[in-house]
Design a protein around this motif. Structure first.
Motif, short mmCIF file in Angstrom:
data_model
loop_
_atom_site.label_atom_id
_atom_site.label_comp_id
_atom_site.label_asym_id
_atom_site.label_seq_id
_atom_site.Cartn_x
_atom_site.Cartn_y
_atom_site.Cartn_z
N ILE A 11 21.13 14.75 -33.42
CA ILE A 11 20.50 14.78 -34.74
C ILE A 11 19.30 13.84 -34.75
O ILE A 11 19.42 12.67 -34.38
N TYR A 17 19.80 17.12 -41.95
CA TYR A 17 21.10 17.54 -41.43
C TYR A 17 22.16 17.45 -42.53
O TYR A 17 23.09 18.27 -42.57
N SER A 85 17.96 18.97 -35.78
CA SER A 85 18.68 18.60 -34.56
C SER A 85 18.39 19.59 -33.44
O SER A 85 17.79 20.64 -33.67
#
Length: 95
Positions: A11, A17, A85
């Motif tokens: 990430i 995220y 990511s």
């Protein structure tokens, strides 16, 4: 035959995220999957583990896993994961 999905994710944008995480369970729960592990800091017994998150989930069969993964709703949500990511995702046959 049941299957296991393994995701190794690195990430680089936690905020973006987080948008993926916020919608994940609602969609995932519709496809008979079971979360087995989500780990940010696994205990490494051998080698290197460069990813920042490892996820293990299982499904009753390949068809259920692919129905979830290929669903329009999951693919729309996955745009957040892909923007935030990089990773490797594999589908394994369970024993």
């Amino acid at each position: 035959m049941s299957v296991i999905l393994v995701a190794q994710i690195t990430i680089h944008d936690r905020e973006r995220y987080g948008q993926y995480e916020a919608g994940f369970l609602e969609i995932f729960s519709r496809y008979a999957g079971t979360m087995r592990a989500v780990e940010e800091a696994p205990e490494i017994l051998e080698g290197e583990w460069p990813c920042t998150r490892t996820v293990l989930v299982d499904f009753p069969d390949r068809e259920a896993a692919m129905a979830w993964y290929q669903s329009d709703e999951y693919q729309r949500l996955a745009e957040h994961r892909k923007a935030a990511s990089v990773g490797n995702i594999a589908l394994l046959n369970a024993l």
